[in-house]
Write an enzyme that holds these catalytic residues in place. Structure first.
Site, short mmCIF file in Angstrom:
data_model
loop_
_atom_site.label_atom_id
_atom_site.label_comp_id
_atom_site.label_asym_id
_atom_site.label_seq_id
_atom_site.Cartn_x
_atom_site.Cartn_y
_atom_site.Cartn_z
N ASN A 143 0.80 -1.23 0.00
CA ASN A 143 0.00 0.00 0.00
C ASN A 143 0.84 1.28 0.00
OD1 ASN A 143 0.81 -0.67 2.57
ND2 ASN A 143 -1.06 0.01 3.55
N GLU A 152 3.22 -4.87 12.61
CA GLU A 152 2.23 -3.80 12.37
C GLU A 152 1.20 -4.39 11.43
OE1 GLU A 152 2.21 -1.17 14.02
OE2 GLU A 152 4.26 -0.70 14.59
N CYS A 154 -3.32 1.21 6.50
CA CYS A 154 -3.61 0.42 7.70
C CYS A 154 -4.41 1.24 8.69
CB CYS A 154 -2.33 -0.10 8.33
SG CYS A 154 -1.16 1.19 8.69
P1 NAD Z 1 0.33 -9.69 3.41
O1 NAD Z 1 0.46 -10.12 4.81
O2 NAD Z 1 -0.38 -10.55 2.46
O3 NAD Z 1 1.74 -9.42 2.75
C1 NAD Z 1 2.70 -8.57 3.35
C2 NAD Z 1 4.08 -9.06 3.00
O4 NAD Z 1 4.29 -10.33 3.63
C3 NAD Z 1 4.35 -9.27 1.51
O5 NAD Z 1 5.68 -8.84 1.25
C4 NAD Z 1 4.23 -10.78 1.36
O6 NAD Z 1 4.96 -11.30 0.29
C5 NAD Z 1 4.82 -11.26 2.67
N1 NAD Z 1 4.44 -12.61 3.09
C6 NAD Z 1 3.33 -13.31 2.73
N2 NAD Z 1 3.31 -14.51 3.38
C7 NAD Z 1 4.42 -14.54 4.17
C8 NAD Z 1 4.96 -15.50 5.11
N3 NAD Z 1 4.34 -16.64 5.35
N4 NAD Z 1 6.08 -15.17 5.77
C9 NAD Z 1 6.71 -14.01 5.56
N5 NAD Z 1 6.27 -13.08 4.67
C10 NAD Z 1 5.13 -13.33 3.99
O7 NAD Z 1 -0.33 -8.23 3.51
P2 NAD Z 1 -0.68 -7.27 2.31
O8 NAD Z 1 -1.92 -7.80 1.67
O9 NAD Z 1 0.51 -6.99 1.48
O10 NAD Z 1 -0.99 -5.91 3.09
C11 NAD Z 1 -2.27 -5.53 3.48
C12 NAD Z 1 -2.41 -5.67 4.97
O11 NAD Z 1 -1.36 -4.97 5.63
C13 NAD Z 1 -3.67 -5.06 5.50
O12 NAD Z 1 -4.27 -5.95 6.41
C14 NAD Z 1 -3.22 -3.81 6.23
O13 NAD Z 1 -4.04 -3.38 7.26
C15 NAD Z 1 -1.88 -4.21 6.70
N6 NAD Z 1 -1.03 -3.05 6.92
C16 NAD Z 1 -0.73 -2.71 8.20
C17 NAD Z 1 0.04 -1.59 8.46
C18 NAD Z 1 0.39 -1.19 9.87
O14 NAD Z 1 1.31 -0.42 10.04
N7 NAD Z 1 -0.28 -1.69 10.87
C19 NAD Z 1 0.52 -0.84 7.40
C20 NAD Z 1 0.19 -1.22 6.09
C21 NAD Z 1 -0.58 -2.35 5.88
#
Ligand code: NAD
Length: 468
Positions: free
Chosen positions: A145, A241, A275
């Site tokens: 995002n 996060e 987020c």
């Molecule tokens: P996601 O968890 O699908 O992916 C995030 C990252 O994790 C990607 O780089 C992905 O390749 C990697 N990943 C996937 N499976 C993994 C595993 N088993 N082990 C290690 N890494 C792995 O999330 P997304 O769809 O990219 O992001 C959206 C989500 O992120 C939303 O829920 C949003 O609320 C959250 N978000 C939170 C914050 C915060 O600061 N709290 C900020 C931005 C986004």
């Protein structure tokens, strides 16, 4: 445009299967990126461990100088970076430029922080000095995002505290992060900051590596839980996060005009893919009509299209998965009696476009209200008693943020004290500061980022007892 891994200061092509990066504004393939192999992840960790031997003893001044040069290069190459962000992520070019500027300012802020040393004076002339020592190799995994900004949030606290760091960006948006790591490598020794590319399994290989001392992760709760479970055997430090379902509560005495502007700016920030966006709106019945009318006006005035066009104010959703999810949430809400207040618009034939949608006549118990939509749709719920709305806003597994909108700041602060969230905003929502700790309660996170407290989570305490 770079599409290679950067390991030990070298740009190296990934050895595993490639994946396509898609422009969400037209669904065209921007780049084919070769994924790292498990061996290359291992190389990144091995060379980072090697680089750590010298980097942990680098002077504070040398870190400051490196940060100043990196921030200067980012500013000099702002247009190129912003174009990459818009191309891969979809946000408007103005918002992408903001992302780059905010990243450079964040680096400046971190550069100015001092890592404290506490001195404890004991009886009989004994002194204890408490140092904050680096941990070693940090693994950073980032989402799609705010790809550039969140990479800055992960990488620079790690470097500031003299750790080495390896980033794995989202497979949807790797390009601006590769550019960032390329710039960083102009100014730090080889191995101090690397990037490996790939999907979830590469994130897993990196984060569960036995020689990684800390994981900093931003993404979904499900992935955060998986990372935590894989960190047990090596007792890694983990900061997560995660997702949120932030409530905004508009009181009867809110300034309607200002509140509508602020709520739209937060709930639809980055097409709602933030987020800490406002994701459920509770409005006191006395201002409900006036506020929704104003919100609808703002939403209907958006110019939807390719974010690269400077006249566009509202870009697409980043990927097909999210596009389908958000459309399904809207359809489900409507099927259960939800009323779409916003005008329907003609949208481009290609690309993951969803017009900003405000949905009334909904309650808890439907997915749009109970789950994180992470997209351009906001449920609006009428209330009449503050106690009751507080209970409803807290009745969720998430606890990232929340907001109160009121001209009575004392009352708003009192309500803030009852909110079960890591951040509460009064008369704003989503704005973050590098100086204030940020972290979710409940399933929204573990630990916190930002501020001195967040920075020190990249260190071990070491107490040195000195007897004369
Ligand atoms: P996601 O968890 O699908 O992916 C995030 C990252 O994790 C990607 O780089 C992905 O390749 C990697 N990943 C996937 N499976 C993994 C595993 N088993 N082990 C290690 N890494 C792995 O999330 P997304 O769809 O990219 O992001 C959206 C989500 O992120 C939303 O829920 C949003 O609320 C959250 N978000 C939170 C914050 C915060 O600061 N709290 C900020 C931005 C986004």
């Amino acid at each position: 445009m770079h599409t290679d891994l950067i390991i030990n200061g070298q740009q190296i092509q990934g050895q595993a299967l490639s994946f396509a990066v898609i422009n969400p504004a037209n669904e065209s393939v921007i780049a084919e990126v070769a994924s790292a192999s498990a061996g290359q992840v291992n190389d990144a960790v091995r060379t980072a461990l090697q680089a750590f031997k010298a980097w942990k003893n680098v002077s504070d001044d040398a870190v400051k100088q490196a940060f100043a040069k990196i921030a200067a290069d980012i500013r000099a190459e702002k247009d190129e970076i912003a174009q990459l962000i818009t191309l891969e992520q979809g946000k408007t070019i103005g918002m992408a430029q903001f992302e780059v500027d905010a990243g450079a300012s964040w680096i400046d802020y971190l550069s100015g922080l001092d890592i404290p040393v506490e001195t404890i004076q004991e009886p009989k002339g004994k002194t204890i000095k408490v140092y904050n020592r680096p941990l070693g190799v940090v693994a950073s995994v980032t989402p799609w995002n705010w790809p550039f900004m969140i990479a800055v949030w992960h990488i620079f606290p790690a470097l500031k505290t003299k750790n080495c760091v390896i980033n794995k960006p989202s497979e949807y948006t790797p390009l601006s992060t590769i550019k960032l790591v390329e710039i960083i490598n102009r100014h730090v020794p080889a191995g101090v900051c690397s990037i490996v590319l790939g999907k979830g399994e590469i994130g897993q290989a990196l984060t569960e590596h036995a020689d990684v001392a800390k994981v900093t992760f931003t993404g979904s709760t499900r992935t955060g839980q998986s990372i935590l479970s894989h960190s047990v055997s090596s007792l890694k430090s983990v900061v997560l996060e995660l997702g949120g379902n932030d409530a905004g509560i508009v009181l009867a005495d809110a300034d309607v005009e200002r509140t509508a502007q602020g709520i739209f700016a937060s709930a639809f920030l980055n097409a709602g893919q933030t987020c800490a966006a406002l994701k459920r709106l509770y409005v006191h019945e006395s201002v409900y009509e006036a506020l929704t009318e104003k919100l609808v006006q703002i939403a209907n005035a958006q110019v939807i299209g390719d974010g690269a066009n400077p006249e566009v104010t509202f870009g697409p959703v980043q990927n097909k998965m999210q596009y389908d999810k958000v459309n399904a949430l809207i359809a489900d809400a409507v099927a259960r009696g939800g009323q779409v207040l916003t005008a329907s618009k003609a949208l481009p034939d290609h690309g993951y476009f969803i017009a900003p949608a405000l949905i009334a006549n909904v309650q808890e118990g439907i997915a749009l209200v109970d789950e994180e939509q992470f997209g351009p749709v906001l449920p609006i719920i009428k209330f009449n008693a503050v106690d009751e709305v507080l209970e409803r806003s807290n009745n969720t597994q998430f606890g990232l943020g929340g907001s109160i909108w009121s001209t009575d700041l004392a009352k708003a602060e009192q309500i803030a004290s009852q909110m079960e969230t890591g951040t509460v905003w009064i008369n704003s929502h989503s704005d973050l500061s590098p100086a204030a700790p940020f972290g979710g309660w409940k399933l929204s996170g573990l630990g916190y980022s930002f501020g001195l407290e967040g920075l020190l989570l990249f260190t071990h305490k070491q107490a040195v007892h000195i007897s004369g």
